[in-house]
Design a protein around this motif. Sequence first.
Motif, PDB file in Angstrom:
ATOM      1  N   GLY A  41       0.802  -1.216   0.000  1.00  0.00           N
ATOM      2  CA  GLY A  41       0.000   0.000   0.000  1.00  0.00           C
ATOM      3  C   GLY A  41       0.834   1.263   0.000  1.00  0.00           C
ATOM      4  N   ALA A  42       1.749   1.348   0.921  1.00  0.00           N
ATOM      5  CA  ALA A  42       2.632   2.513   1.019  1.00  0.00           C
ATOM      6  C   ALA A  42       4.044   2.085   0.630  1.00  0.00           C
ATOM      7  N   ALA A  43       4.799   3.019   0.086  1.00  0.00           N
ATOM      8  CA  ALA A  43       6.174   2.708  -0.319  1.00  0.00           C
ATOM      9  C   ALA A  43       7.024   2.419   0.923  1.00  0.00           C
ATOM     10  N   PRO A  44       7.608   1.223   0.990  1.00  0.00           N
ATOM     11  CA  PRO A  44       8.446   0.877   2.143  1.00  0.00           C
ATOM     12  C   PRO A  44       9.806   1.560   2.057  1.00  0.00           C
ATOM     13  N   PRO A  45      10.583   1.508   3.117  1.00  0.00           N
ATOM     14  CA  PRO A  45      11.946   2.048   3.056  1.00  0.00           C
ATOM     15  C   PRO A  45      12.752   1.320   1.971  1.00  0.00           C
ATOM     16  N   PRO A  46      13.726   2.009   1.389  1.00  0.00           N
ATOM     17  CA  PRO A  46      14.501   1.415   0.286  1.00  0.00           C
ATOM     18  C   PRO A  46      15.077   0.020   0.545  1.00  0.00           C
ATOM     19  N   PRO A  47      15.612  -0.283   1.723  1.00  0.00           N
ATOM     20  CA  PRO A  47      16.138  -1.648   1.887  1.00  0.00           C
ATOM     21  C   PRO A  47      15.063  -2.725   1.704  1.00  0.00           C
ATOM     22  N   ILE A  48      13.853  -2.438   2.152  1.00  0.00           N
ATOM     23  CA  ILE A  48      12.767  -3.405   2.008  1.00  0.00           C
ATOM     24  C   ILE A  48      12.303  -3.471   0.557  1.00  0.00           C
ATOM     25  N   SER A  49      12.158  -2.315  -0.068  1.00  0.00           N
ATOM     26  CA  SER A  49      11.699  -2.320  -1.464  1.00  0.00           C
ATOM     27  C   SER A  49      12.719  -3.007  -2.364  1.00  0.00           C
ATOM     28  N   VAL A  50      13.996  -2.765  -2.147  1.00  0.00           N
ATOM     29  CA  VAL A  50      15.030  -3.400  -2.971  1.00  0.00           C
ATOM     30  C   VAL A  50      14.999  -4.917  -2.788  1.00  0.00           C
ATOM     31  N   ALA A  51      14.863  -5.367  -1.550  1.00  0.00           N
ATOM     32  CA  ALA A  51      14.812  -6.812  -1.294  1.00  0.00           C
ATOM     33  C   ALA A  51      13.618  -7.441  -2.003  1.00  0.00           C
ATOM     34  N   ARG A  52      12.460  -6.818  -1.927  1.00  0.00           N
ATOM     35  CA  ARG A  52      11.263  -7.361  -2.586  1.00  0.00           C
ATOM     36  C   ARG A  52      11.386  -7.311  -4.103  1.00  0.00           C
ATOM     37  N   LEU A  53      11.956  -6.226  -4.609  1.00  0.00           N
ATOM     38  CA  LEU A  53      12.151  -6.111  -6.061  1.00  0.00           C
ATOM     39  C   LEU A  53      13.128  -7.161  -6.567  1.00  0.00           C
ATOM     40  N   LEU A  54      14.183  -7.418  -5.799  1.00  0.00           N
ATOM     41  CA  LEU A  54      15.143  -8.454  -6.190  1.00  0.00           C
ATOM     42  C   LEU A  54      14.468  -9.817  -6.262  1.00  0.00           C
ATOM     43  N   GLU A  55      13.619 -10.113  -5.296  1.00  0.00           N
ATOM     44  CA  GLU A  55      12.900 -11.390  -5.303  1.00  0.00           C
ATOM     45  C   GLU A  55      12.005 -11.496  -6.542  1.00  0.00           C
ATOM     46  N   ALA A  56      11.240 -10.443  -6.797  1.00  0.00           N
ATOM     47  CA  ALA A  56      10.323 -10.449  -7.939  1.00  0.00           C
ATOM     48  C   ALA A  56      11.086 -10.541  -9.259  1.00  0.00           C
ATOM     49  N   GLU A  57      12.188  -9.804  -9.362  1.00  0.00           N
ATOM     50  CA  GLU A  57      12.970  -9.814 -10.599  1.00  0.00           C
ATOM     51  C   GLU A  57      13.638 -11.165 -10.800  1.00  0.00           C
ATOM     52  N   ASP A  58      14.106 -11.790  -9.730  1.00  0.00           N
ATOM     53  CA  ASP A  58      14.704 -13.130  -9.844  1.00  0.00           C
ATOM     54  C   ASP A  58      13.688 -14.133 -10.389  1.00  0.00           C
ATOM     55  N   GLU A  59      12.443 -14.028  -9.937  1.00  0.00           N
ATOM     56  CA  GLU A  59      11.398 -14.930 -10.419  1.00  0.00           C
ATOM     57  C   GLU A  59      11.148 -14.723 -11.918  1.00  0.00           C
ATOM     58  N   VAL A  60      11.051 -13.461 -12.329  1.00  0.00           N
ATOM     59  CA  VAL A  60      10.806 -13.155 -13.743  1.00  0.00           C
ATOM     60  C   VAL A  60      12.000 -13.594 -14.591  1.00  0.00           C
ATOM     61  N   GLU A  61      13.199 -13.402 -14.082  1.00  0.00           N
ATOM     62  CA  GLU A  61      14.404 -13.814 -14.802  1.00  0.00           C
ATOM     63  C   GLU A  61      14.430 -15.325 -15.000  1.00  0.00           C
ATOM     64  N   GLU A  62      14.018 -16.052 -13.991  1.00  0.00           N
ATOM     65  CA  GLU A  62      13.986 -17.509 -14.101  1.00  0.00           C
ATOM     66  C   GLU A  62      13.002 -17.948 -15.186  1.00  0.00           C
ATOM     67  N   VAL A  63      11.847 -17.301 -15.251  1.00  0.00           N
ATOM     68  CA  VAL A  63      10.863 -17.611 -16.290  1.00  0.00           C
ATOM     69  C   VAL A  63      11.450 -17.274 -17.667  1.00  0.00           C
ATOM     70  N   ARG A  64      12.144 -16.136 -17.762  1.00  0.00           N
ATOM     71  CA  ARG A  64      12.759 -15.741 -19.033  1.00  0.00           C
ATOM     72  C   ARG A  64      13.777 -16.777 -19.491  1.00  0.00           C
ATOM     73  N   LYS A  65      14.624 -17.216 -18.565  1.00  0.00           N
ATOM     74  CA  LYS A  65      15.688 -18.152 -18.927  1.00  0.00           C
ATOM     75  C   LYS A  65      15.156 -19.527 -19.309  1.00  0.00           C
TER      76      LYS A  65
END
Length: 96
Positions: A41-65
């Motif tokens: 809902g609200a933008a989390p602090p950068p360390p939390i957002s980066v961690a979540r974005l890394l998780e989401a991007e890793d999942e998408v990257e795995e699907v791409r590969k």
Amino acid sequence: MTELRSHIARLQRPRLLIQAARLGLPDYRRDRDLRRLIGMGAAPPPPISVARLLEAEDEVEEVRKTGATGYNPVRHVDLLIALMAEARLLPRDPLR
């Protein structure tokens, strides 16, 4: 924090994805885009957002590969844009 930066530094993605993400950086809006990409809902602090974005991007990257039909290049670029922008907001290491 150093662990997040190390993970980001190790990312190796196709040049076209990175170039597209760099082009999208000026249009990035934290409040709008983080909600859409990581479902908070609200933008989390950068360390939390980066961690979540890394998780989401890793999942998408795995699907791409794997070449699965569910790969969405637009979402992948959007995640990379957000990751680049949020990484800039991470606090600097005091030893550097």
